[in-house]
Motif scaffolding. Sequence first.
Motif, mmCIF file in Angstrom:
data_model
loop_
_atom_site.group_PDB
_atom_site.id
_atom_site.type_symbol
_atom_site.label_atom_id
_atom_site.label_comp_id
_atom_site.label_asym_id
_atom_site.label_seq_id
_atom_site.Cartn_x
_atom_site.Cartn_y
_atom_site.Cartn_z
ATOM 1 N N GLU A 1 0.826 -1.210 0.000
ATOM 2 C CA GLU A 1 0.000 0.000 0.000
ATOM 3 C C GLU A 1 0.859 1.259 0.000
ATOM 4 O OE1 GLU A 1 -3.342 0.747 -0.078
ATOM 5 O OE2 GLU A 1 -3.588 -1.334 -0.742
ATOM 6 N N GLU A 2 2.136 1.125 0.340
ATOM 7 C CA GLU A 2 3.023 2.288 0.359
ATOM 8 C C GLU A 2 3.315 2.827 -1.041
ATOM 9 O OE1 GLU A 2 6.459 2.011 2.873
ATOM 10 O OE2 GLU A 2 5.385 0.774 4.328
ATOM 11 N N PHE A 3 2.923 2.081 -2.059
ATOM 12 C CA PHE A 3 3.056 2.572 -3.431
ATOM 13 C C PHE A 3 1.874 3.461 -3.839
ATOM 14 C CE2 PHE A 3 5.770 -1.262 -3.639
ATOM 15 C CZ PHE A 3 6.905 -0.709 -4.205
ATOM 16 N N ARG A 4 0.918 3.653 -2.988
ATOM 17 C CA ARG A 4 -0.231 4.502 -3.319
ATOM 18 C C ARG A 4 0.215 5.957 -3.368
ATOM 19 N NH1 ARG A 4 -5.353 3.274 -3.461
ATOM 20 N NH2 ARG A 4 -5.009 1.322 -2.281
ATOM 21 N N GLU A 5 -0.183 6.691 -4.407
ATOM 22 C CA GLU A 5 0.224 8.090 -4.591
ATOM 23 C C GLU A 5 -0.961 8.945 -5.015
ATOM 24 O OE1 GLU A 5 1.272 11.270 -4.405
ATOM 25 O OE2 GLU A 5 3.072 10.101 -4.014
ATOM 26 N N PRO A 6 -1.498 9.762 -4.130
ATOM 27 C CA PRO A 6 -2.682 10.556 -4.445
ATOM 28 C C PRO A 6 -2.375 11.971 -4.923
ATOM 29 C CG PRO A 6 -2.252 10.651 -2.112
ATOM 30 C CD PRO A 6 -1.158 9.788 -2.708
ATOM 31 N N GLY A 7 -1.112 12.350 -5.100
ATOM 32 C CA GLY A 7 -0.758 13.728 -5.407
ATOM 33 C C GLY A 7 -0.984 14.125 -6.857
ATOM 34 N N THR A 8 -0.408 15.267 -7.246
ATOM 35 C CA THR A 8 -0.515 15.780 -8.614
ATOM 36 C C THR A 8 0.880 16.079 -9.156
ATOM 37 O OG1 THR A 8 -0.816 18.064 -7.807
ATOM 38 C CG2 THR A 8 -2.804 16.776 -8.297
ATOM 39 N N GLY A 9 0.990 16.063 -10.496
ATOM 40 C CA GLY A 9 2.262 16.284 -11.152
ATOM 41 C C GLY A 9 2.488 17.728 -11.551
ATOM 42 N N PHE A 10 3.513 17.953 -12.352
ATOM 43 C CA PHE A 10 3.902 19.300 -12.762
ATOM 44 C C PHE A 10 2.818 20.011 -13.566
ATOM 45 C CE2 PHE A 10 8.201 17.426 -12.179
ATOM 46 C CZ PHE A 10 8.712 18.351 -11.293
ATOM 47 N N TYR A 11 2.004 19.252 -14.289
ATOM 48 C CA TYR A 11 0.942 19.846 -15.100
ATOM 49 C C TYR A 11 -0.397 19.814 -14.376
ATOM 50 C CZ TYR A 11 4.307 19.235 -18.928
ATOM 51 O OH TYR A 11 5.435 19.276 -19.734
ATOM 52 N N GLY A 12 -0.390 19.430 -13.125
ATOM 53 C CA GLY A 12 -1.639 19.292 -12.388
ATOM 54 C C GLY A 12 -2.316 17.957 -12.618
ATOM 55 N N GLU A 13 -1.644 17.038 -13.329
ATOM 56 C CA GLU A 13 -2.219 15.731 -13.617
ATOM 57 C C GLU A 13 -2.205 14.865 -12.356
ATOM 58 O OE1 GLU A 13 2.195 15.085 -14.394
ATOM 59 O OE2 GLU A 13 0.727 16.730 -14.517
ATOM 60 N N SER A 14 -3.176 13.984 -12.267
ATOM 61 C CA SER A 14 -3.242 13.080 -11.124
ATOM 62 C C SER A 14 -2.108 12.062 -11.175
ATOM 63 C CB SER A 14 -4.585 12.344 -11.102
ATOM 64 O OG SER A 14 -4.593 11.341 -10.100
ATOM 65 N N LEU A 15 -1.551 11.765 -10.010
ATOM 66 C CA LEU A 15 -0.536 10.732 -9.897
ATOM 67 C C LEU A 15 -1.118 9.400 -9.450
ATOM 68 C CD1 LEU A 15 2.420 12.679 -8.241
ATOM 69 C CD2 LEU A 15 1.959 12.286 -10.667
ATOM 70 N N GLU A 16 -2.414 9.327 -9.311
ATOM 71 C CA GLU A 16 -3.055 8.079 -8.900
ATOM 72 C C GLU A 16 -2.709 6.970 -9.892
ATOM 73 O OE1 GLU A 16 -5.025 5.755 -6.305
ATOM 74 O OE2 GLU A 16 -4.952 7.935 -6.065
ATOM 75 N N GLY A 17 -2.209 5.872 -9.396
ATOM 76 C CA GLY A 17 -1.852 4.736 -10.242
ATOM 77 C C GLY A 17 -0.443 4.787 -10.799
ATOM 78 N N THR A 18 0.300 5.856 -10.533
ATOM 79 C CA THR A 18 1.659 5.984 -11.060
ATOM 80 C C THR A 18 2.553 4.830 -10.622
ATOM 81 O OG1 THR A 18 1.525 8.401 -11.152
ATOM 82 C CG2 THR A 18 3.724 7.447 -11.065
#
Length: 255
Positions: free
Chosen positions: A160-177
Amino acid sequence: MRRPTARRTCLPVLVTVCCLSVVSCGNTPAPHASTHSAAPSSGTPAGPRGPGPGSRPDARIPGLGPATQAAIAAGTRQVLVVTGDPSTSPSHASASLYGREDTVGWRRVAGPWQARNAVRGWTRDHRAGDLRTPSGVFGIRDAGGLLPDPGTRLPYDRSEEFREPGTGFYGESLEGTFDYVLAIDYNRRPGTSPLDKSRPLGEEKGGGLWIHVDHEGPTKGCVALPRSRMRQLLRLLRPEHRPVVVMGPRAELLR
């Protein structure tokens, strides 16, 4: 971010990479216990066997010059080549997987695929927080992700530590990265989970560099591939072939 204890499962079977995340690419959580023995390494130098359609056998991998080719260990039989073209974009690249057969030499077995690298491009002297991807030859031998093992023969750490809810440089979702990741053996201990925070060269040299799922934007230092290509790559890699990633700008790889 809460850091649950994760279990590492090992199946038989190439800035700070990555990412814009609290999880990887330079901000990895606490390391997991590992059943693997590993020696500290700053970067280890590679392929599946078998010809790819439309490709020709060769003693040298296409796109790599003599100095770059010489940096690949003799026992390597799988090489993922990630080639950037700064004249076009600092953070867009192309990736192809090559395999070596004794009688015919190197053949492309998958790719070319679209890829991404760090927002500020490439560097030969990566430092923590520089937002560049290190160029060179690095081992890729440990995998993991938020999702179940897709069928890789590499050791795979699901957490579960691989879960990433943040956003990238363009405001894109990082979910599933980080649904699927491959650790790049830059300033890490090979044979451990991608989540391991050991930095043999020191924290100032960065770490936590991964190959991971593309989030439709540049990374902080990692290499990113489309989701389907990540799954394909994980299934193709064989630990007995000592896979490596050779990555950097085109002109540098041609040396």
